[in-house]
Structures are given as structure tokens and as C-alpha cells.
Design a protein around this motif. Sequence first.
Motif, short mmCIF file in Angstrom:
data_model
loop_
_atom_site.label_atom_id
_atom_site.label_comp_id
_atom_site.label_asym_id
_atom_site.label_seq_id
_atom_site.Cartn_x
_atom_site.Cartn_y
_atom_site.Cartn_z
N ARG A 198 -35.56 -7.51 11.88
CA ARG A 198 -35.40 -7.12 10.47
C ARG A 198 -33.98 -7.37 9.99
O ARG A 198 -33.76 -7.64 8.82
N ARG A 199 -33.01 -7.25 10.89
CA ARG A 199 -31.62 -7.52 10.57
C ARG A 199 -30.95 -8.19 11.77
O ARG A 199 -31.39 -8.01 12.90
N ILE A 200 -29.90 -8.93 11.47
CA ILE A 200 -29.17 -9.64 12.52
C ILE A 200 -27.69 -9.25 12.46
O ILE A 200 -27.09 -9.16 11.38
N LEU A 201 -27.12 -9.01 13.63
CA LEU A 201 -25.69 -8.83 13.80
C LEU A 201 -25.27 -9.90 14.79
O LEU A 201 -25.86 -10.02 15.87
N SER A 202 -24.27 -10.73 14.44
CA SER A 202 -24.08 -11.95 15.22
C SER A 202 -22.61 -12.32 15.41
O SER A 202 -21.79 -12.16 14.50
N THR A 203 -22.30 -12.82 16.60
CA THR A 203 -21.02 -13.48 16.84
C THR A 203 -21.20 -15.00 16.80
O THR A 203 -20.24 -15.74 16.88
N SER A 204 -22.43 -15.44 16.68
CA SER A 204 -22.77 -16.85 16.57
C SER A 204 -22.92 -17.22 15.10
O SER A 204 -23.68 -16.58 14.37
N LEU A 205 -22.21 -18.25 14.66
CA LEU A 205 -22.32 -18.69 13.27
C LEU A 205 -23.76 -18.99 12.91
O LEU A 205 -24.26 -18.55 11.86
N HIS A 206 -24.47 -19.72 13.76
CA HIS A 206 -25.82 -20.13 13.39
C HIS A 206 -26.85 -19.02 13.57
O HIS A 206 -27.95 -19.12 13.04
N GLY A 207 -26.47 -17.95 14.26
CA GLY A 207 -27.31 -16.76 14.22
C GLY A 207 -27.37 -16.23 12.80
O GLY A 207 -28.43 -15.81 12.31
N ILE A 208 -26.23 -16.28 12.10
CA ILE A 208 -26.18 -15.81 10.72
C ILE A 208 -26.81 -16.82 9.77
O ILE A 208 -27.60 -16.47 8.89
#
Length: 322
Positions: A198-208
Motif C-alpha cells: 500500500r505504501r513504499i519506503l525506499s533507499t532505491s531510486l527505482h523503488g520510488i
Amino acid sequence: MNATWASMPADLPYVNFGDALSPIVVSAISGRRLRKMPFVSPESRLSGIGTIAQNFAGGTVRIWGTGLDTFTRGSNVDEAGYHLPPGTRFRVAATRGRLTKERLAALGLHAPDVYGDPGWFANKIWPEYANEEKVHDFGLVLHLTEWSERRPGASLKPGLRRYDMPPELAARVTFINPVAERSVEGVAEVVRRICQCRRILSTSLHGIVVAEAFGIPALFLGATAPFGPQNMEIAEIQTHRLDHRMADFYSVLDRETVPAFSWPRPQPLDWHRVLEWCERQAPFFHFDPRPLFDAFPYRKAVRFEDERWPVRSDLLVDGDFL
């Protein structure tokens, strides 16, 4: 069609899913098979996804949604910053963000006011994932440098205490490794896992990038500590203080700040407070990808309005994502 993208060493059977999105998207839009070219070459080639513009030398390079790293020392970056390599012709169709455009313009290269990361078009490659059942409240997409090995199924590196998740939250949160099997199906699996959240928290640019493309609110997780858990309500970080990749990506929004959270990797984190804060954040990444599509510098085999852009089974002229 010649194209260049970043990839893992040839002796590894895996790819970083964000890098591998580049040939998938480019081939889908063009309808053509791709021949992977090296960064240094006398031939004409396309540069798509990635912070890779600084690596090119020789021939003609067509920039479409690429980012530029002016900080990391390399063949074209020294203590004075990035310099244009001799004998290289750049044709800029679009840049990932305004920061990349400004740096190229300062070197005398013309670039139009067209921005965006081509990873945004993952929703055209796998439109069915927009309806994927949400089985996790949160997905943590962690950069490949945070995993003990560069392979699917790897564990996190020891000592990254900020990812110690309380048992009562374990069912709500899933950790997503961006390393994929070296195939279109392998890349699709990472995209699918993102779409199950439902939500994303990311250290990966392409995760965002991928999350936002599918309408999933995503927030950047940095590695410093400008804010503590007690200040979560005001965790608006100035874009220029973000990782340079994220600052470039967010520069298209005309915002001086973005909601993001930053905390040192070795320090434990109050995940109850973090997740509560994340849930309170309204979606803010509003982006029209049509100009980026229109700026694609080759003939297109698909229309922007098409629901799905098919990926060729014979994606590459020779080899796979090597």
C-alpha cells in the motif's frame, strides 16, 4: 538499435531491476531489438535509465531521461567536477530532472524542458500489476548495497540496526530486494512485489519511481539524521539535502522540500512512529509522463494511450542483460 545501460558483472546471473528496466522500456517503445553498447564507443547509442551520463565517451549519445553524477570520481569527473569527453556528441532529448539539465547546460549542451525517469513506464509494461492485491501495508525497497550478497533471497548486511523490525509489525512490512534474476520475468517479479504494498519506503531510486508510476505513495529513506522520531511531524527535507539522485528526481516537482525520513543505518529506529508518520503523508508526486514519451528520440511502435506496451521475446540482438 544501439543502447547502453548499467548492469552487474557478467559473471553474476542477476541484475539491478531499475537498471534492467531501461532495455525493457526502450525496446517496448521502439519495437526494436537492442544491441548493448559499452559506455566508451565510436558508435551512436541511446542512454535511458540510470545515473550514467558521466560514463559516456565517443560517438553520438542520445540522452533520454538519464541522470548525471558530477560528484563521484571517474574518467570524466575530477576534482573540478564533470567535463565533456572529447570526440563525443551529445543529443539531449530529455533529462531525468532539472539538476541534470542545468549541469549539461552549463557545459554548453542544449537540453529541452522535458524531464522524467523512463522507469515511470513500468506501468505500461505490466499494467495488470495495478490491480495486484495489496498484501503488505509497507514495502521497504532497499538499495542493493544494503544486502549481504547481490542475489535474490540474500539477507541484509549485519549491523544495519535501523531495519530491526518489532515482531508485532512484521506482518505489515515486507523487505524488497532490487536484485532480480537476469530476465524480463525476474524484473517483473520485483515490480510485482512493489505493487503488493500500500505504501513504499525506499533507499532505491527505482523503488520510488515504480511505486509512484503505479499510484503507490512512496517516500525516500536517507542515511543521515536531520530529524529524530520526536520530530517526525515536521520531516520535510529540503530537496538539495537529499541524495543527488533523489534531488534530481524530485526537482521536476517545483518543490523546495519533500516529505522524507532519514536515520543512520547503525542506529535502532522507532518503527511504530515511522509507520504512523508515513501513513499521515498525502501523495505528492504528481507527474505527467506524456512529454517524456513524446521526446523518445526514435520512431515509436506504440502509442501513449495504449494500455500495454508489449515486450519482445527476442529483446536483445545477442546475449541477455549482460
